[in-house]
Design a protein around this motif. Sequence first.
Motif, short mmCIF file in Angstrom:
data_model
loop_
_atom_site.label_atom_id
_atom_site.label_comp_id
_atom_site.label_asym_id
_atom_site.label_seq_id
_atom_site.Cartn_x
_atom_site.Cartn_y
_atom_site.Cartn_z
N TYR A 38 0.83 -1.22 0.00
CA TYR A 38 0.00 0.00 0.00
C TYR A 38 0.86 1.26 0.00
O TYR A 38 0.45 2.29 -0.56
N GLU A 59 -2.61 -2.20 7.93
CA GLU A 59 -1.92 -3.49 7.75
C GLU A 59 -0.84 -3.69 8.83
O GLU A 59 -0.67 -4.81 9.34
N GLN A 109 -2.78 -7.05 -4.99
CA GLN A 109 -2.97 -6.74 -3.57
C GLN A 109 -4.45 -6.57 -3.20
O GLN A 109 -4.93 -7.26 -2.30
N GLU A 114 -6.45 -9.56 -0.82
CA GLU A 114 -7.52 -9.20 0.13
C GLU A 114 -8.62 -10.28 0.16
O GLU A 114 -9.12 -10.61 1.23
N GLU A 143 -10.29 -5.60 6.18
CA GLU A 143 -9.93 -6.17 4.87
C GLU A 143 -11.03 -5.93 3.84
O GLU A 143 -10.74 -5.70 2.66
N HIS A 146 -10.35 -2.64 2.37
CA HIS A 146 -9.22 -2.64 1.44
C HIS A 146 -9.66 -3.18 0.08
O HIS A 146 -9.29 -2.64 -0.97
FE FE Z 1 -5.67 -5.77 3.75
#
Ligand code: FE
Length: 229
Positions: A38, A59, A109, A114, A143, A146
Motif C-alpha cells: 500500500y 496493515e 494486492q 484481500e 480487509e 481494502h
Molecule cells: Fe488488507
Amino acid sequence: MQLAAESEINFQSEIYKDAYSRINAIVIEGEQEAHENYIKLAELLPESKDELIRLSKMESRHKKGFEACGRNLKVTPDLQFAREFFSGLHQNFQDAAAEGKVVTCLLIQSLIIECFAIAAYNIYIPVADDFARKITEGVVKDEYSHLNFGEVWLKENFTQSKAELEDANRQNLPIVWKMLNSVEKDAHTLAMEKEALVEDFMIQYGEALSNIGFTTRDIMRMSAYGLTA
Ligand code: FE
Ligand code: Y39
Ligand code: FE
Ligand code: FE
C-alpha cells in the motif's frame, strides 16, 4: 457452525502449535507485505495517497495483532516459510510496480490478496482460540474496506484497465491455488478446510470482479485459470 469452544481443538498440543507456526507466519508476513504494497500503491496513485497510507497503517496494526496471537499460544512463527509462500505474488507485484503497472498491482494486492485474507479470516474465526478470534474479527472488517478501495478504483477505470486485469488474473490466479495447496494440511490441523477456503475465496473474488464491471461470462472464464494447479 461449529464453535471452537464446543470442539475438540487442543490449542496447546504440539501438532496444533507446529501447524500454527506456519499459518501464523503466513499471516504476519502477508500483513507486512500488504503494508509495503500500500505504500508502493500510494506512490503510484498520488491522488489517493492519503487513503492508501491509511490502509498501509491498518496493515501494520494487523501484523501486530497476529504477532500477539502467536505469542499468546507460545508459538514462534516460521517467517522463512512464509516468505517463500508469498514469493510468487511478491515478485509479480514488484515487477508490475517497477513498470508502473498500477492495475496489476491493484489486482494482486487489493483483489487477490484481500480476497484470500477475507476467506482465510472468515473460515478461521469460528475455530480460533478466544484471543485470536477477537483480533481476527476486528481485522476482517478492515480487509473488506481494502477490497472496496480496489473495486472502486478499478470500476472507475474499467474500460482502460480491462485487458490488463485479464492478463494479471491469468498470471496470478494459478499462484493462489498453489499457495492454497501448500497450506492445505496445516490449515486442516487448525480445523480450516480447503474446500471452504476455496469456496469463500471464489465468492469474494467473483463478487469483486462483478462490482468492477465484468460480466458473468467473463468471471466464469477468468475464475477457471489455474484451478488445476
Ligand atoms: Fe488488507
Ligand atoms: O491485506 C491483507 O491484510 C492480507 C495480507 C493478508 C494476507 C493474509 C493471507 C492469509 C492466508 C492464510 C492462508 C491460511 C490457510
Ligand atoms: Fe490486513
Ligand atoms: Fe477433516
